[in-house]
Write an enzyme that holds these catalytic residues in place. Structure first.
Site, short mmCIF file in Angstrom:
data_model
loop_
_atom_site.label_atom_id
_atom_site.label_comp_id
_atom_site.label_asym_id
_atom_site.label_seq_id
_atom_site.Cartn_x
_atom_site.Cartn_y
_atom_site.Cartn_z
N ARG A 209 -4.10 21.91 -12.29
CA ARG A 209 -3.01 21.04 -13.02
C ARG A 209 -3.22 20.72 -14.71
NH1 ARG A 209 0.50 16.15 -11.46
NH2 ARG A 209 0.48 15.43 -13.78
N HIS B 95 -1.53 17.85 -25.29
CA HIS B 95 -1.43 16.44 -25.03
C HIS B 95 -2.78 15.43 -25.56
CE1 HIS B 95 2.04 17.10 -22.77
NE2 HIS B 95 2.19 16.04 -22.49
N GLU C 54 -5.19 16.51 -10.05
CA GLU C 54 -5.64 16.93 -11.29
C GLU C 54 -7.33 17.43 -11.38
OE1 GLU C 54 -4.28 14.54 -14.74
OE2 GLU C 54 -4.46 16.01 -16.03
N HIS D 57 -1.67 12.11 -27.43
CA HIS D 57 -2.09 10.84 -27.03
C HIS D 57 -2.99 10.12 -28.27
CE1 HIS D 57 -1.62 11.88 -22.70
NE2 HIS D 57 -0.60 11.51 -22.98
N LYS E 193 1.75 11.75 -10.54
CA LYS E 193 1.20 10.87 -11.54
C LYS E 193 2.14 9.65 -11.92
CE LYS E 193 -1.06 13.44 -14.73
NZ LYS E 193 -2.15 13.63 -15.63
N LYS F 57 6.75 23.25 -13.32
CA LYS F 57 5.79 22.10 -12.95
C LYS F 57 5.46 21.60 -11.50
CE LYS F 57 4.43 17.39 -14.13
NZ LYS F 57 4.72 16.40 -14.91
N ASN G 178 -1.81 19.50 -19.61
CA ASN G 178 -2.30 18.65 -20.66
C ASN G 178 -2.15 19.59 -22.06
OD1 ASN G 178 -2.73 16.44 -19.27
ND2 ASN G 178 -4.58 17.28 -18.44
N HIS H 183 6.95 10.80 -28.08
CA HIS H 183 5.84 11.41 -27.21
C HIS H 183 6.27 13.10 -27.43
CE1 HIS H 183 2.92 12.64 -24.15
NE2 HIS H 183 4.01 13.33 -23.36
N GLU I 67 8.36 19.26 -24.25
CA GLU I 67 7.91 19.37 -23.05
C GLU I 67 8.31 20.79 -22.36
OE1 GLU I 67 5.25 17.87 -21.73
OE2 GLU I 67 4.89 16.02 -22.62
N ARG J 166 0.82 -1.23 0.09
CA ARG J 166 0.14 -0.13 -0.10
C ARG J 166 0.88 1.16 0.08
NH1 ARG J 166 -3.08 -2.96 3.95
NH2 ARG J 166 -4.83 -3.88 2.91
N1 GLY Z 1 4.87 12.05 -12.52
C1 GLY Z 1 4.52 12.88 -13.74
C2 GLY Z 1 3.47 13.74 -13.19
O1 GLY Z 1 2.74 13.99 -12.19
O2 GLY Z 1 2.91 14.85 -14.27
#
Ligand code: GLY
Length: 331
Positions: A217, A224, A213, A228, A120, A203, A221, A247, A162, A98
């Site tokens: 946040r 993106h 998000e 994607h 993320k 960032k 994107n 990417h 990026e 966990r």
């Molecule tokens: N680890 C990448 C993000 O949180 O965007």
């Protein structure tokens, strides 16, 4: 708040690692040398850090290794590599028992300014990118810019997109223009360092305001939605497009498309799409779709950010200012 440290010396990293009772290292197998320099006393696991192995199977293999190493709550899992490595290690760390602590040593420009910052984590599900994931903040990101000196040019361009995206979102001290001039080959690594730090910090600021998000946040994107979809299209049409876009290259195309939708809606000056196109092409980035746009429809309609047919789409107002609005995907 996630710490970001940028240094030309691995001694500073060893110093950061002192406080953990046990450090286990997961690294891109191409980086044996660097992993060895970082973790002489630590157990380490090489992985094949390629997009097609960014899967639950690899995450499970890392978890089994953690178990075999008796990893526990006192353990730090250190990821050494690009975004594939930091995503896999972060995901494994976030679910093993966990959740145990993890930290990143990004070795590509893309990972330094993007993938290694923020909680993320994600792996791919069939052809859909990052469809499975968790949100779990790393303890720290240690940026070692020397790792970039052996990075292939194409990989630099991957990160360049990026970095430019970040400065289109927030353009302090005219970072966008500086980045454009520094990123033109041959890259001036010394001049690049403060820009890496600036982008990583922008960032971090954004993700700190919105870990999950829910709102602010979403600006990250930018480019993106279409990126994607392009990546999905490439994987479902491998024979039509043998030279896969990376990417970052897909993001560059996605940003130019976002600028042109922004101009159509009157959010930005109508010269912006052309300016971005020229800027990106000047650092070697592509700006044209690899396929007819309609072929991207299935992926756009499957986007994680979509509700009904409306998507939270990031529009550009000017360099340094973006806005998120609902946008209907129409073909
Ligand atoms: N680890 C990448 C993000 O949180 O965007």
């Amino acid at each position: 708040m996630q710490k970001i440290k940028i240094s030309g010396s691995l001694t500073s990293l060893r110093f950061l690692l002192f406080k953990y009772r046990k450090v286990l290292v997961v690294y891109d197998r191409k980086l044996e040398n660097l992993a060895g320099q970082i973790g002489q006393d630590n157990q380490s696991l090489p992985i094949i850090a390629e997009e097609q192995y960014k899967t639950m199977e690899t995450v499970m293999a890392v978890c089994r290794w953690l178990l075999s190493q008796k990893a526990d709550k006192e353990t730090l899992l250190l990821a050494v590599g690009g975004g594939v490595t930091t995503d896999i290690a972060g995901f494994a760390a976030s679910i093993y028992k966990r959740g145990i602590r993890y930290a990143n040593v990004p070795t590509t420009l893309l990972a330094m300014v993007d993938a290694s910052i923020g909680g993320k984590t994600g792996v791919n599900l069939d052809s859909y990118k990052n469809m499975l994931g968790t949100v779990c903040q790393p303890e720290f990101t240690f940026i070692y810019p020397k790792a970039l000196e052996t990075l292939p040019q194409r990989e630099m361009r991957n990160g360049a997109a990026e970095m430019l995206k970040t400065f289109i979102i927030k353009n302090r001290h005219n970072n966008y223009a500086d980045a454009l001039s520094v990123l033109k080959a041959p890259v001036d690594f010394k001049a690049l360092e403060p820009l890496i730090e600036a982008a990583a910090k922008v960032k971090r600021e954004i993700v700190c305001r919105d870990e999950f998000e829910k709102g602010p946040r979403r600006v990250l994107n930018l480019g993106h939605t279409y990126a994607h979809a392009i990546e999905w299209w490439q994987h479902t049409n491998p024979t039509e497009n043998p030279a896969l876009l990376s990417h970052g290259e897909a993001v560059a195309i996605g940003i130019v498309k976002a600028a042109s939708l922004s101009a159509d809606k009157g959010y930005c000056d109508e010269s912006l799409p052309q300016q971005l196109k020229r800027d990106f092409e000047s650092v070697g980035l592509p700006t044209e779709f690899p396929c007819p746009e309609e072929e991207l429809a299935p992926a756009l309609l499957q986007d994680k950010k979509i509700t009904g047919k409306k998507i939270n789409f990031v529009f550009i107002k000017r360099i340094g200012k973006v806005t998120v609005k609902k946008h209907e995907i129409r073909f």
